[in-house]
Each structure stands twice: as structure tokens, then as C-alpha cells.
Write an enzyme that holds these catalytic residues in place. Structure first.
Site, PDB file in Angstrom:
ATOM      1  N   ARG A 133      61.804  -7.204  27.788  1.00  0.00           N
ATOM      2  CA  ARG A 133      61.452  -7.316  29.214  1.00  0.00           C
ATOM      3  C   ARG A 133      61.573  -5.992  29.958  1.00  0.00           C
ATOM      4  O   ARG A 133      61.914  -5.976  31.149  1.00  0.00           O
ATOM      5  CB  ARG A 133      62.328  -8.365  29.923  1.00  0.00           C
ATOM      6  CG  ARG A 133      62.085  -9.787  29.462  1.00  0.00           C
ATOM      7  CD  ARG A 133      60.861 -10.361  30.142  1.00  0.00           C
ATOM      8  NE  ARG A 133      60.480 -11.623  29.518  1.00  0.00           N
ATOM      9  CZ  ARG A 133      60.748 -12.805  30.015  1.00  0.00           C
ATOM     10  NH1 ARG A 133      61.379 -12.914  31.140  1.00  0.00           N
ATOM     11  NH2 ARG A 133      60.352 -13.883  29.374  1.00  0.00           N
ATOM     12  N   ARG A 150      60.123  -7.273  36.403  1.00  0.00           N
ATOM     13  CA  ARG A 150      60.539  -7.251  37.807  1.00  0.00           C
ATOM     14  C   ARG A 150      61.637  -6.264  38.151  1.00  0.00           C
ATOM     15  O   ARG A 150      61.872  -5.986  39.325  1.00  0.00           O
ATOM     16  CB  ARG A 150      60.937  -8.671  38.246  1.00  0.00           C
ATOM     17  CG  ARG A 150      59.720  -9.538  38.510  1.00  0.00           C
ATOM     18  CD  ARG A 150      60.096 -10.971  38.738  1.00  0.00           C
ATOM     19  NE  ARG A 150      60.750 -11.505  37.538  1.00  0.00           N
ATOM     20  CZ  ARG A 150      61.392 -12.655  37.476  1.00  0.00           C
ATOM     21  NH1 ARG A 150      61.538 -13.381  38.560  1.00  0.00           N
ATOM     22  NH2 ARG A 150      61.912 -13.078  36.344  1.00  0.00           N
ATOM     23  N   ARG A 157      51.876  -6.078  40.656  1.00  0.00           N
ATOM     24  CA  ARG A 157      51.682  -7.513  40.458  1.00  0.00           C
ATOM     25  C   ARG A 157      51.438  -8.271  41.775  1.00  0.00           C
ATOM     26  O   ARG A 157      50.973  -9.415  41.746  1.00  0.00           O
ATOM     27  CB  ARG A 157      52.914  -8.106  39.769  1.00  0.00           C
ATOM     28  CG  ARG A 157      52.920  -8.032  38.235  1.00  0.00           C
ATOM     29  CD  ARG A 157      51.954  -9.033  37.597  1.00  0.00           C
ATOM     30  NE  ARG A 157      51.976 -10.314  38.272  1.00  0.00           N
ATOM     31  CZ  ARG A 157      52.929 -11.240  38.165  1.00  0.00           C
ATOM     32  NH1 ARG A 157      53.931 -11.040  37.350  1.00  0.00           N
ATOM     33  NH2 ARG A 157      52.866 -12.359  38.842  1.00  0.00           N
ATOM     34  N   ASP A 168      52.645 -12.822  27.593  1.00  0.00           N
ATOM     35  CA  ASP A 168      53.690 -13.842  27.569  1.00  0.00           C
ATOM     36  C   ASP A 168      53.470 -14.730  26.351  1.00  0.00           C
ATOM     37  O   ASP A 168      52.341 -14.845  25.862  1.00  0.00           O
ATOM     38  CB  ASP A 168      53.678 -14.696  28.837  1.00  0.00           C
ATOM     39  CG  ASP A 168      54.950 -15.541  28.925  1.00  0.00           C
ATOM     40  OD1 ASP A 168      55.986 -15.009  29.352  1.00  0.00           O
ATOM     41  OD2 ASP A 168      54.921 -16.715  28.501  1.00  0.00           O
ATOM     42  N   TYR A 180      58.451 -25.557  24.862  1.00  0.00           N
ATOM     43  CA  TYR A 180      57.738 -25.604  26.155  1.00  0.00           C
ATOM     44  C   TYR A 180      56.713 -26.738  26.175  1.00  0.00           C
ATOM     45  O   TYR A 180      56.556 -27.426  27.189  1.00  0.00           O
ATOM     46  CB  TYR A 180      57.060 -24.265  26.452  1.00  0.00           C
ATOM     47  CG  TYR A 180      58.077 -23.215  26.844  1.00  0.00           C
ATOM     48  CD1 TYR A 180      58.716 -23.283  28.075  1.00  0.00           C
ATOM     49  CD2 TYR A 180      58.433 -22.198  25.982  1.00  0.00           C
ATOM     50  CE1 TYR A 180      59.675 -22.350  28.441  1.00  0.00           C
ATOM     51  CE2 TYR A 180      59.389 -21.257  26.339  1.00  0.00           C
ATOM     52  CZ  TYR A 180      60.005 -21.339  27.557  1.00  0.00           C
ATOM     53  OH  TYR A 180      60.962 -20.428  27.916  1.00  0.00           O
TER      54      TYR A 180
HETATM   55  O1  1CP Z   1      58.436  -6.141  28.797  1.00  0.00           O
HETATM   56  C1  1CP Z   1      58.314  -7.091  28.018  1.00  0.00           C
HETATM   57  O2  1CP Z   1      59.270  -7.506  27.324  1.00  0.00           O
HETATM   58  C2  1CP Z   1      56.940  -7.730  27.833  1.00  0.00           C
HETATM   59  C3  1CP Z   1      56.725  -8.885  28.633  1.00  0.00           C
HETATM   60  C4  1CP Z   1      57.146 -10.301  28.257  1.00  0.00           C
HETATM   61  C5  1CP Z   1      57.643 -10.876  27.070  1.00  0.00           C
HETATM   62  C6  1CP Z   1      58.016 -10.171  25.777  1.00  0.00           C
HETATM   63  C7  1CP Z   1      56.989 -11.349  29.174  1.00  0.00           C
HETATM   64  C8  1CP Z   1      56.481 -11.194  30.558  1.00  0.00           C
HETATM   65  N1  1CP Z   1      57.303 -12.531  28.555  1.00  0.00           N
HETATM   66  C9  1CP Z   1      57.737 -12.265  27.275  1.00  0.00           C
HETATM   67  C10 1CP Z   1      58.146 -13.222  26.245  1.00  0.00           C
HETATM   68  C11 1CP Z   1      58.688 -14.532  26.665  1.00  0.00           C
HETATM   69  N2  1CP Z   1      58.202 -15.388  27.613  1.00  0.00           N
HETATM   70  C12 1CP Z   1      59.762 -15.179  26.015  1.00  0.00           C
HETATM   71  C13 1CP Z   1      60.507 -14.600  24.850  1.00  0.00           C
HETATM   72  C14 1CP Z   1      61.450 -13.547  25.302  1.00  0.00           C
HETATM   73  C15 1CP Z   1      62.709 -14.060  25.939  1.00  0.00           C
HETATM   74  O3  1CP Z   1      63.442 -14.803  25.276  1.00  0.00           O
HETATM   75  O4  1CP Z   1      62.957 -13.680  27.097  1.00  0.00           O
HETATM   76  C16 1CP Z   1      59.967 -16.408  26.633  1.00  0.00           C
HETATM   77  C17 1CP Z   1      61.019 -17.431  26.300  1.00  0.00           C
HETATM   78  C18 1CP Z   1      58.976 -16.536  27.642  1.00  0.00           C
HETATM   79  C19 1CP Z   1      58.770 -17.682  28.548  1.00  0.00           C
HETATM   80  C20 1CP Z   1      58.875 -17.254  29.953  1.00  0.00           C
HETATM   81  N3  1CP Z   1      57.864 -16.622  30.628  1.00  0.00           N
HETATM   82  C21 1CP Z   1      59.998 -17.317  30.809  1.00  0.00           C
HETATM   83  C22 1CP Z   1      61.348 -17.925  30.444  1.00  0.00           C
HETATM   84  C23 1CP Z   1      61.510 -19.278  31.049  1.00  0.00           C
HETATM   85  C24 1CP Z   1      62.728 -20.027  30.500  1.00  0.00           C
HETATM   86  O5  1CP Z   1      62.547 -20.947  29.681  1.00  0.00           O
HETATM   87  O6  1CP Z   1      63.869 -19.675  30.890  1.00  0.00           O
HETATM   88  C25 1CP Z   1      59.622 -16.729  32.028  1.00  0.00           C
HETATM   89  C26 1CP Z   1      60.464 -16.571  33.256  1.00  0.00           C
HETATM   90  C27 1CP Z   1      58.268 -16.292  31.895  1.00  0.00           C
HETATM   91  C28 1CP Z   1      57.462 -15.552  32.898  1.00  0.00           C
HETATM   92  C29 1CP Z   1      57.374 -14.100  32.636  1.00  0.00           C
HETATM   93  N4  1CP Z   1      56.920 -13.541  31.455  1.00  0.00           N
HETATM   94  C30 1CP Z   1      56.938 -12.162  31.564  1.00  0.00           C
HETATM   95  C31 1CP Z   1      57.425 -11.841  32.868  1.00  0.00           C
HETATM   96  C32 1CP Z   1      57.584 -10.438  33.421  1.00  0.00           C
HETATM   97  C33 1CP Z   1      57.697 -13.057  33.516  1.00  0.00           C
HETATM   98  C34 1CP Z   1      58.251 -13.235  34.935  1.00  0.00           C
HETATM   99  C35 1CP Z   1      57.149 -13.625  35.851  1.00  0.00           C
HETATM  100  C36 1CP Z   1      56.628 -12.542  36.734  1.00  0.00           C
HETATM  101  O7  1CP Z   1      56.952 -11.353  36.687  1.00  0.00           O
HETATM  102  O8  1CP Z   1      55.834 -12.953  37.615  1.00  0.00           O
END
Ligand code: 1CP
Length: 343
Positions: free
Chosen positions: A32, A36, A45, A81, A154
Site C-alpha cells: 500500500r 492515501r 484521486r 485492487d 469477499y
Molecule cells: O500500493 C499498493 O500496495 C497498490 C495498491 C493496492 C493493493 C496491493 C490496493 C489499492 N489494493 C491492494 C490489494 C488489496 N485490496 C488487498 C490485499 C492487500 C492487503 O491485505 O491489504 C485487499 C484485502 C484488498 C481489498 C480492499 N480494497 C480493502 C480492504 C478491505 C477489508 O476487507 O478490510 C480496501 C480498503 C480496498 C480499497 C483500496 N484498494 C487500494 C486502495 C488505495 C484502497 C483504498 C480506497 C481509496 O484510496 O479510495
């Protein structure tokens, strides 16, 4: 006339560590790292929904490059994602701000099985990866996907879940339907990773973020064969495999076919190496909340992780899970500089 040799990610400290070769310094990147915590990410964004931004190669390219420029990390991770390939095959889902992925009709029967994914479903991924590889030069790009269990969670829960109760009910109660679901998700995940590798990604990370909810025996029965099929299909690049709370699963996740095993902050790296066994590199594992401690504490903990990482044949420094949105980017930069300075 002299020509500059093309910069080659293959020589990077990151890929060398993945291959368990000697490194000039321990490589570091952050899960990540694009997101943010960076003001330039929030500005870009503004007004664009998460999934829409993932389908715009210009935004994906810029967001992926932002942390590389600001932090000097050793690898970029593709901005996308884990639910993007599900959306691409027609699953009705959205990423809700402050919540995460939400699925309109949770998975219940064989009629809900998603269809397979082809490269034609995700032209924007090919376009963005190709553009990025050109921009990144010698910096390697990590492609990624969600592992079958975590994607299933999910789909079955309909959104984020604490205990994955419905997912486990399906797994234990309807093992044939579970197997059909994970089999299809493995197809989708493998196809999504192949698109990224074929467009130039140098390594992949398979996120099984929530599989730590299972005991090892059930992991081996219900999950490992599907993850193993995915990992076997991408053996032409280094494969990182990561989950949260997977201390009891580290050996079996390595056996699924990982070259690099991601470790969260709960197990020290030297103990993780003992559990994983020889022939693998490790990635991790500074507690992501440590960034809120005084800087001298952060630097000291970084050095502890480097010391523990010496037990490994290869060590890629990372946090034990993703960067928290409230993190000060200057502390991330301090971590990168401390890792690069070494012990
Ligand atoms: O910088 C990076 O790492 C690349 C961006 C990235 C990655 C690798 C995003 C962007 N998502 C992911 C993978 C991801 N998405 C995972 C595996 C990694 C981890 O364990 O954190 C998972 C479980 C998700 C699902 C997901 N998408 C969540 C988690 C929800 C939960 O179950 O708790 C969330 C909050 C998202 C939204 C998301 N994805 C990425 C971002 C930056 C965001 C936040 C939304 C935004 O900025 O508007």
C-alpha cells in the site's frame, strides 16, 4: 558513439534478494505504498471513484510512480485492487470509501460462479503495465492479485469481514461448491497475473490476506491446492506469497510454491525462517503502527528487523501489512534510508 546500456530490473537489489543472491543493500518497498498516506495521491484521486481510477492507465501509471519518486523504494507495486478482475468478469461490486469491496449479490450457489477472465477483459491493465515498465527503467514492477481464499471471502461475505463465518460455513458445509468456486477464482487470478507478467511485470505478489483465519490442516485441504496452481502458472518470475496472521501457515504457504514468503509483524523473521525452511527468501515485517512511535524508536526497530532478517537466504524489507492512511510519508522515507544504510 557510446550507447548507454538499457537499465535492467533483473540486476536490481529487489530481484536479487528474491532470487537469494548477494545484494548491495537490503531492498525495501511497502505494501500500500501508493495510496492515501501520500497527499499527491489524495489530490489525484479527488473526484474519481477507486475502481474507475484502476481502469485509467494514465492514473494508474502516475499513482504507481508517486511513491517511487518520493520514497526511493526499490520496487513499484502496480496500482490496482484484488477485486478488479472480478469486476472485469461482470461481478456486480464496488469499492466503497472507508469500507472496501462490497458485492451486490453474495455467492451462494453454482449459478453464481463468475466466468473466466481473458486478456481482452482487461486491456487497461496491459496498457498501464507496459507504460509503467517504460517509465520505471531499472526499477522493477511487482504485479499482484488476490489469492482464491481471500477473493472467495469477499464474494461469500458480500464485503469485509472479521471472522469469515459465511465463507467457512460454505467451505466446511459444501466442499464441492467451495472447490468449484476456488477453482474458478484460481483461473481468474492466474489469468490476471499472466496479463501483468506478459506486459512486463518483473515479479508478482499473491495476497491471501485473510487466510490466517484457518488452521493449517484445513488450509492444506481446502486452499493450498488452488493457490499452488496459481503459483505454478507464474514460475517464470519471483513469486511472493503473503497473508496476515499466518504464523501457523508459513510453512504450508511456502510449499504452495512461493519464492518469497511474506511475514506479518507477529512472528520475528528468524523464527519465520525456521518455520518456512530452506530455499526461500522472506519479506517483512515491521509493524505498520510503529510509524507513530518516536523516530529513534522507528530506526531502532528497523535495525532489529534487519538483524532478524540476516537469518534468511534473502530478505526484502517491508511492513508486516499495508501502510496505514494516517502514516506520515516522511517516516516512510526515514525507514527506506535506515534500511539502505544497513546495520
Ligand atoms: O500500493 C499498493 O500496495 C497498490 C495498491 C493496492 C493493493 C496491493 C490496493 C489499492 N489494493 C491492494 C490489494 C488489496 N485490496 C488487498 C490485499 C492487500 C492487503 O491485505 O491489504 C485487499 C484485502 C484488498 C481489498 C480492499 N480494497 C480493502 C480492504 C478491505 C477489508 O476487507 O478490510 C480496501 C480498503 C480496498 C480499497 C483500496 N484498494 C487500494 C486502495 C488505495 C484502497 C483504498 C480506497 C481509496 O484510496 O479510495
Amino acid at each position: 558513439m557510446t550507447t548507454t546500456p538499457a537499465a535492467d530490473p533483473a540486476d536490481s537489489a529487489f530481484l536479487r534478494a528474491c532470487r537469494r543472491e548477494p545484494v548491495p543493500h537490503t531492498p525495501v518497498w511497502f505494501m500500500r505504498q501508493a495510496g492515501r498516506a501520500l497527499p499527491e495521491y489524495r489530490a489525484l484521486r479527488e473526484g474519481t471513484a477507486m475502481l474507475d481510477s484502476c481502469m485509467r492507465p494514465d492514473m494508474v501509471t502516475e499513482i504507481t510512480l508517486q511513491p517511487v519518486r518520493r520514497l526511493g523504494v526499490d520496487a513499484a507495486i502496480f496500482f490496482s485492487d484484488i477485486v478488479v478482475p472480478l469486476k472485469a468478469v461482470g461481478v456486480d461490486l464496488d469499492i466503497v470509501p472507508g469500507v472496501g469491496p462490497v458485492v451486490a449479490q453474495p455467492f451462494r450457489t453454482a449459478a453464481d460462479l463468475p466466468r473466466a477472465l481473458t486478456p481482452d477483459d482487461v486491456p487497461y491493465i496491459t496498457e498501464a503495465v507496459s507504460a509503467l515498465v517504460g517509465e520505471l527503467g531499472a526499477t522493477p514492477l511487482i504485479g499482484f492479485a488476490g489469492a482464491p481464499f481471500t477473493l472467495a471471502s469477499y464474494l461469500v461475505e458480500g464485503g469485509p469481514s472479521k471472522n469469515h463465518a459465511k465463507t467457512k460455513a460454505l467451505m466446511y458445509g459444501e466442499p464441492q461448491l467451495w472447490s468449484a468456486l476456488l477453482d474458478r477464482l484460481a483461473d481468474i487470478t492466474l489469468a490476471f497475473l499472466r496479463v501483468q507478467i506478459d506486459a512486463g511485470a518483473s515479479a508478482v505478489q499473491l495476497f491471501d490476506s485473510w487466510v490466517g483465519a484457518l488452521p493449517a490442516a484445513d488450509y492444506r485441504t481446502f486452499v493450498q491446492p488452488h493457490s499452488a496452481r496459481v503459483l505454478a502458472g507464474v514460475s517464470d518470475v519471483p513469486r511472493i506469497h503473503f497473508g496476515v496472521g499466518t504464523g501457523e501457515l508459513l510453512h504450508d504457504m511456502a510449499e504452495a510454491g512461493a519464492d518469497v514468503v511474506g511475514v506479518d509483524w507477529r512472528v520475528p523473521l528468524d523464527e519465520a525462517v525456521r518455520r518456512i525452511g530452506p530455499g526461500r527468501a522472506v519479506q517483512g515485517n515491521l509493524d505498520p503502527t510503529l510509524v507513530f512511535a518516536p523516530r529513534e524508536v522507528v530506526a531502532s526497530k528497523v535495525r532489529d528487523v534487519l538483524e532478524e532478517g540476516k537469518a534468511a537466504e534473502g530478505h526484502v524489507f517491508n511492513l508486516g501489512h499495508g501502510v496505514l492512511p494516517e502514516t506520515d510519508p516522511d517516516v516512510l522515507k526515514l525507514i527506506v534510508d535506515t534500511v539502505h544504510a544497513g546495520l
